[in-house]
Design an enzyme around this catalytic site. Structure first.
Site, PDB file in Angstrom:
ATOM      1  N   GLY A  45      45.585  17.515 -20.613  1.00 49.86           N
ATOM      2  CA  GLY A  45      44.253  18.097 -20.509  1.00 49.86           C
ATOM      3  C   GLY A  45      43.466  17.346 -19.447  1.00 49.86           C
ATOM      4  O   GLY A  45      43.723  16.168 -19.198  1.00 49.86           O
ATOM      5  N   GLN A  50      35.991  14.458 -15.194  1.00 57.11           N
ATOM      6  CA  GLN A  50      37.011  13.471 -14.813  1.00 57.11           C
ATOM      7  C   GLN A  50      37.392  13.540 -13.338  1.00 57.11           C
ATOM      8  O   GLN A  50      38.048  12.626 -12.833  1.00 57.11           O
ATOM      9  CB  GLN A  50      38.272  13.646 -15.665  1.00 57.11           C
ATOM     10  CG  GLN A  50      38.045  13.298 -17.123  1.00 57.11           C
ATOM     11  CD  GLN A  50      39.335  13.425 -17.905  1.00 57.11           C
ATOM     12  OE1 GLN A  50      39.703  14.507 -18.335  1.00 57.11           O
ATOM     13  NE2 GLN A  50      40.042  12.321 -18.064  1.00 57.11           N
ATOM     14  N   CYS A 108      43.785   8.820 -22.412  1.00 61.48           N
ATOM     15  CA  CYS A 108      42.895   9.568 -21.536  1.00 61.48           C
ATOM     16  C   CYS A 108      43.212   9.168 -20.107  1.00 61.48           C
ATOM     17  O   CYS A 108      43.372   7.988 -19.810  1.00 61.48           O
ATOM     18  CB  CYS A 108      41.444   9.228 -21.877  1.00 61.48           C
ATOM     19  SG  CYS A 108      40.255  10.108 -20.856  1.00 61.48           S
ATOM     20  N   LEU A 109      43.307  10.148 -19.209  1.00 59.05           N
ATOM     21  CA  LEU A 109      43.647   9.847 -17.817  1.00 59.05           C
ATOM     22  C   LEU A 109      42.593   8.961 -17.149  1.00 59.05           C
ATOM     23  O   LEU A 109      42.896   8.261 -16.197  1.00 59.05           O
ATOM     24  CB  LEU A 109      43.835  11.144 -17.020  1.00 59.05           C
ATOM     25  CG  LEU A 109      45.016  12.024 -17.461  1.00 59.05           C
ATOM     26  CD1 LEU A 109      45.056  13.304 -16.633  1.00 59.05           C
ATOM     27  CD2 LEU A 109      46.338  11.283 -17.372  1.00 59.05           C
ATOM     28  N   HIS A 150      39.324  16.567 -27.733  1.00 60.53           N
ATOM     29  CA  HIS A 150      39.227  15.462 -26.780  1.00 60.53           C
ATOM     30  C   HIS A 150      38.553  15.923 -25.478  1.00 60.53           C
ATOM     31  O   HIS A 150      37.645  15.268 -24.968  1.00 60.53           O
ATOM     32  CB  HIS A 150      40.633  14.899 -26.504  1.00 60.53           C
ATOM     33  CG  HIS A 150      40.673  13.804 -25.494  1.00 60.53           C
ATOM     34  ND1 HIS A 150      40.958  12.492 -25.821  1.00 60.53           N
ATOM     35  CD2 HIS A 150      40.465  13.817 -24.145  1.00 60.53           C
ATOM     36  CE1 HIS A 150      40.910  11.755 -24.715  1.00 60.53           C
ATOM     37  NE2 HIS A 150      40.624  12.541 -23.680  1.00 60.53           N
ATOM     38  N   GLU A 151      38.998  17.078 -24.954  1.00 61.15           N
ATOM     39  CA  GLU A 151      38.447  17.565 -23.679  1.00 61.15           C
ATOM     40  C   GLU A 151      37.008  18.051 -23.840  1.00 61.15           C
ATOM     41  O   GLU A 151      36.173  17.870 -22.946  1.00 61.15           O
ATOM     42  CB  GLU A 151      39.321  18.689 -23.098  1.00 61.15           C
ATOM     43  CG  GLU A 151      40.763  18.286 -22.794  1.00 61.15           C
ATOM     44  CD  GLU A 151      40.884  17.029 -21.958  1.00 61.15           C
ATOM     45  OE1 GLU A 151      40.018  16.789 -21.100  1.00 61.15           O
ATOM     46  OE2 GLU A 151      41.850  16.265 -22.186  1.00 61.15           O
ATOM     47  N   HIS A 154      34.612  15.379 -23.486  1.00 57.44           N
ATOM     48  CA  HIS A 154      34.348  15.008 -22.090  1.00 57.44           C
ATOM     49  C   HIS A 154      33.165  15.784 -21.516  1.00 57.44           C
ATOM     50  O   HIS A 154      32.353  15.212 -20.792  1.00 57.44           O
ATOM     51  CB  HIS A 154      35.578  15.278 -21.207  1.00 57.44           C
ATOM     52  CG  HIS A 154      36.565  14.156 -21.167  1.00 57.44           C
ATOM     53  ND1 HIS A 154      36.252  12.895 -20.725  1.00 57.44           N
ATOM     54  CD2 HIS A 154      37.878  14.112 -21.502  1.00 57.44           C
ATOM     55  CE1 HIS A 154      37.332  12.121 -20.791  1.00 57.44           C
ATOM     56  NE2 HIS A 154      38.331  12.826 -21.264  1.00 57.44           N
TER      57      HIS A 154
HETATM   58 NI    NI Z   1      40.303  12.235 -21.652  1.00 55.58          NI
END
Ligand code: NI
Length: 199
Positions: A45, A50, A108-109, A150-151, A154
């Protein structure tokens, strides 16, 4: 085009993002770039903040969760349907969350190399627009719900580390500061908020 992923500590990750409409410039191109960026970083995701865009949009592809299952004999009910869970969510609204909370080690990226257990409810009811601005109302559960939660966080300026206990967060402080400074080994393109002074 692969875009740099914004690292922990950048203020854009803490901001509540804005809704968009169909006039948003080069939307299709941006969606394509977000997928390319997510795949290059082996994520499931990626939310627009991000990559430095404070807009309410995220892309997902949960199929890596299905591959994990193939080696297992017992099918995991949480992975049901995950192989086809590839979607764009624009202006999403989580209408309701239900079910038991379950723990999962999230990553998380924007926070490379850190995974911590986060508890979230099993099921989400979500409304959103897709890449063609068609409206949808759907219910997701298992890993699909987890990725969405999670997304979705963000685009509200929330990171998974915000869900940890104060003690756990304190234990991570140094590692999080190092990520902000770019002192982390990562094999995808990132943008770090703290510029190191030249010596
Ligand atoms: Ni993340």
């Amino acid at each position: 085009m692969i875009l740099p992923i914004v690292a922990y500590g950048d203020p854009v990750l803490k901001k509540e993002a804005e809704e968009i409409d169909q006039t948003f410039p080069k939307l299709k191109e941006l969606i394509g770039d977000m997928y390319e960026t997510m795949y290059a970083a082996q994520g499931v995701g990626l939310a627009a903040p991000q990559i430095g865009k404070s807009i309410r949009m995220f892309v997902v592809d949960g199929s890596p969760f299905a591959d994990e299952e193939e080696e297992d004999d017992e099918p995991d009910p949480k992975a049901a349907g995950i192989e086809n869970f590839k979607k764009v969510f624009i202006n999403p609204i989580i209408e309701e969350e239900e079910g038991e909370e379950w723990g999962f080690h999230e990553g998380c990226l924007s926070i490379p190399k850190i995974r911590e257990e986060v508890f979230r409810k099993e099921k989400v009811h979500i409304s959103y627009y897709d890449e063609n601005f068609e409206f949808h109302e759907e219910v997701f559960e298992g890993y699909a719900a987890r990725i969405i939660q999670h997304e979705y966080d963000h685009v509200d300026g929330i990171l998974f580390t915000d869900h940890l206990s104060p003690l756990k967060r304190r234990l991570l402080t140094k590692r999080l500061q190092n990520i902000s400074k770019g002192e982390v080994n990562v094999d995808y393109k990132m943008k770090f908020p703290v510029i190191k002074k030249a010596r």
